[in-house]
Scaffold this active site. Structure first.
Site, PDB file in Angstrom:
ATOM      1  CE1 TYR A   1       0.892  13.030   1.765  1.00  0.00           C
ATOM      2  CE2 TYR A   1      -0.890  12.682   3.657  1.00  0.00           C
ATOM      3  CZ  TYR A   1      -0.070  12.004   2.585  1.00  0.00           C
ATOM      4  OH  TYR A   1       0.287  11.075   2.609  1.00  0.00           O
TER       5      TYR A   1
ATOM      6  CE  LYS B   1       2.267  10.121  -2.579  1.00  0.00           C
ATOM      7  NZ  LYS B   1       2.233   9.642  -3.760  1.00  0.00           N
TER       8      LYS B   1
HETATM    9  P1  NAP Z   1      -2.316   1.061  -2.527  1.00  0.00           P
HETATM   10  O1  NAP Z   1      -3.406   0.218  -3.006  1.00  0.00           O
HETATM   11  O2  NAP Z   1      -1.695   0.962  -1.328  1.00  0.00           O
HETATM   12  O3  NAP Z   1      -1.224   0.566  -3.739  1.00  0.00           O
HETATM   13  C1  NAP Z   1       0.009   0.747  -3.592  1.00  0.00           C
HETATM   14  C2  NAP Z   1       0.899  -0.004  -4.699  1.00  0.00           C
HETATM   15  O4  NAP Z   1       2.279   0.242  -4.669  1.00  0.00           O
HETATM   16  C3  NAP Z   1       0.648  -1.373  -4.430  1.00  0.00           C
HETATM   17  O5  NAP Z   1       0.202  -1.875  -5.627  1.00  0.00           O
HETATM   18  C4  NAP Z   1       1.914  -2.069  -4.050  1.00  0.00           C
HETATM   19  O6  NAP Z   1       2.160  -3.297  -4.595  1.00  0.00           O
HETATM   20  C5  NAP Z   1       2.809  -0.988  -4.662  1.00  0.00           C
HETATM   21  N1  NAP Z   1       4.231  -0.840  -3.996  1.00  0.00           N
HETATM   22  C6  NAP Z   1       4.205  -0.538  -2.672  1.00  0.00           C
HETATM   23  N2  NAP Z   1       5.588  -0.528  -2.430  1.00  0.00           N
HETATM   24  C7  NAP Z   1       6.339  -0.695  -3.641  1.00  0.00           C
HETATM   25  C8  NAP Z   1       7.570  -0.899  -3.862  1.00  0.00           C
HETATM   26  N3  NAP Z   1       8.590  -0.890  -2.920  1.00  0.00           N
HETATM   27  N4  NAP Z   1       7.905  -1.226  -5.351  1.00  0.00           N
HETATM   28  C9  NAP Z   1       7.013  -1.337  -6.069  1.00  0.00           C
HETATM   29  N5  NAP Z   1       5.744  -1.207  -5.880  1.00  0.00           N
HETATM   30  C10 NAP Z   1       5.352  -0.974  -4.709  1.00  0.00           C
HETATM   31  O7  NAP Z   1      -2.409   2.593  -2.864  1.00  0.00           O
HETATM   32  P2  NAP Z   1      -3.593   3.519  -3.501  1.00  0.00           P
HETATM   33  O8  NAP Z   1      -4.557   4.150  -2.399  1.00  0.00           O
HETATM   34  O9  NAP Z   1      -4.046   2.893  -4.634  1.00  0.00           O
HETATM   35  O10 NAP Z   1      -2.817   4.626  -3.888  1.00  0.00           O
HETATM   36  C11 NAP Z   1      -2.151   4.656  -5.125  1.00  0.00           C
HETATM   37  C12 NAP Z   1      -1.346   6.290  -5.487  1.00  0.00           C
HETATM   38  O11 NAP Z   1      -2.309   7.400  -4.928  1.00  0.00           O
HETATM   39  C13 NAP Z   1      -0.147   6.270  -4.273  1.00  0.00           C
HETATM   40  O12 NAP Z   1       0.857   7.091  -4.850  1.00  0.00           O
HETATM   41  C14 NAP Z   1      -0.956   7.027  -3.153  1.00  0.00           C
HETATM   42  O13 NAP Z   1       0.105   7.969  -2.307  1.00  0.00           O
HETATM   43  C15 NAP Z   1      -1.649   8.166  -3.898  1.00  0.00           C
HETATM   44  N6  NAP Z   1      -2.833   8.678  -2.873  1.00  0.00           N
HETATM   45  C16 NAP Z   1      -4.066   7.900  -2.973  1.00  0.00           C
HETATM   46  C17 NAP Z   1      -5.369   8.449  -2.394  1.00  0.00           C
HETATM   47  C18 NAP Z   1      -6.322   7.649  -1.938  1.00  0.00           C
HETATM   48  O14 NAP Z   1      -7.430   8.258  -1.645  1.00  0.00           O
HETATM   49  N7  NAP Z   1      -6.398   6.281  -2.181  1.00  0.00           N
HETATM   50  C19 NAP Z   1      -5.087   9.844  -1.881  1.00  0.00           C
HETATM   51  C20 NAP Z   1      -3.986  10.591  -2.229  1.00  0.00           C
HETATM   52  C21 NAP Z   1      -2.964  10.005  -2.798  1.00  0.00           C
HETATM   53  P3  NAP Z   1       3.043  -4.153  -3.720  1.00  0.00           P
HETATM   54  O15 NAP Z   1       2.641  -4.686  -2.728  1.00  0.00           O
HETATM   55  O16 NAP Z   1       2.789  -5.588  -4.885  1.00  0.00           O
HETATM   56  O17 NAP Z   1       4.629  -3.752  -4.157  1.00  0.00           O
END
Ligand code: NAP
Length: 303
Positions: free
Chosen positions: A160, A175
């Site tokens: 997006y 993003k």
């Molecule tokens: P997730 O499981 O929610 O993980 C997010 C991670 O970011 C967590 O480990 C969290 O750890 C860390 N985090 C959040 N705020 C933080 C902060 N202020 N400082 C340091 N660490 C922080 O997300 P995910 O689904 O694996 O996504 C990973 C990436 O892929 C993201 O950039 C997301 O936007 C992108 N993405 C994912 C999808 C999907 O289908 N899953 C699709 C498109 C894009 P703590 O809580 O320990 O801080």
């Protein structure tokens, strides 16, 4: 039939030991896609540093890496805070060796109609996604420039960034900023041997999804999710790990400023006839706009 399944978990596309002796930082590497990316670097010999806020999350990452015999440490760090980032890089350098690769993966996100989004909610997401990616990239670049060492950065994005994301005004705008930042930094830092690329996951369900994301209508119904993709399936987290390791590897030495979309062509899909338009409030079951309601920043999770 759809697109074929990838090779099994544990398979490697790059030569064994491709990252031997190298240190890779993955922000948010304790959970979900960040952990899957960290694991692929670990299989190829890298030492991993997991940076995030929750100790429980970081330890999950370190435990998964230990299981495959990878060297890993975890350091508490909120990527919104440049001083915490500098401290974390110092710890990583001391305990694991100077980092030469950075995966800006940390993110916060939650669905909301834009008019309900509180200033705090907006700031939190933009701060983590965009400011955090910049602060961490700057920290790595300054250290590598001072040492005369090459480096590579991969910014995890979302499609997006190109299209806008109704229901995710904060994250989509952040993003988009990250994609633009990738292009600027790649040009500025190429003379110093630093590559900067983006990597965009499509639909990659995983067990660590936050309650906010699981609450997105239709999310979690794996069969329906897979049927919604032209590929006939969602992404497997290891596929993202392979893409990230490739982008940081010497085999991508001439690739910089590029954002690679790994989504089984989902973001290009169109239908001949658009389905009936449903406003975001309605999709999220929000009812009529109430000026006294604001959607707050995501709660800090600990699993
Ligand atoms: P997730 O499981 O929610 O993980 C997010 C991670 O970011 C967590 O480990 C969290 O750890 C860390 N985090 C959040 N705020 C933080 C902060 N202020 N400082 C340091 N660490 C922080 O997300 P995910 O689904 O694996 O996504 C990973 C990436 O892929 C993201 O950039 C997301 O936007 C992108 N993405 C994912 C999808 C999907 O289908 N899953 C699709 C498109 C894009 P703590 O809580 O320990 O801080």
């Amino acid at each position: 039939m759809g697109l074929q399944e990838p090779p099994p978990l544990g398979a490697q596309a790059l030569p064994a030991g491709c990252f031997d002796g190298e240190t890779v930082i993955v922000t948010g590497g304790g959970t979900g896609l960040g952990r899957a990316i960290a694991l692929e670097f670990g299989r190829l010999g890298a030492g991993l540093a997991i940076l995030s806020r929750s100790e429980a999350h970081r330890q999950q990452g370190v435990a998964a890496l230990a299981e495959i015999g990878a060297r890993a440490i975890e350091v508490g760090c909120d990527v919104r805070e440049p001083e915490q980032i500098a401290h974390a890089f110092d710890v990583v350098t001391r305990e694991l060796g100077a980092p030469r690769h950075l995966i800006n993966n940390a993110a916060g996100n939650f669905p909301t109609p834009a008019e309900d989004l509180s200033p705090g909610g907006w700031r939190a997401v933009v701060d983590i996604v965009l400011n955090g990616a910049f602060f961490c990239s700057r920290e790595l670049a300054r250290r590598c420039m001072a040492a005369g060492a090459p480096a590579s950065i991969v910014n995890i994005g979302a499609s997006y960034a190109w299209t806008g994301g109704p229901g995710f005004a904060h994250s989509a705008a952040a993003k988009a900023g990250v994609k633009n930042l990738t292009e600027t930094l790649a040009v500025e830092w190429a003379p110093s041997g630093i590559r900067v690329n983006g990597l965009v996951p499509g639909l990659f369900p995983h067990e660590d999804e936050s309650a906010d994301i699981r609450a997105v209508p239709g999310r979690g119904d794996r069969r329906a999710e897979e049927a919604s993709c032209p590929a006939g399936r969602s992404g497997r987290p290891r596929e993202l790990g392979w893409a990230a390791t490739f982008l940081c590897s010497p085999y991508a030495a001439y690739i910089s400023g590029h954002t690679l979309v790994v989504d089984g062509v989902n973001w290009q899909r169109r239908t001949l006839r658009q389905p009936e338009f449903v406003p975001i409030r309605e999709q999220l079951g929000r009812g009529a706009f109430d000026p006294s309601t604001e959607h707050a920043p995501p709660k800090r999770r600990s699993r």
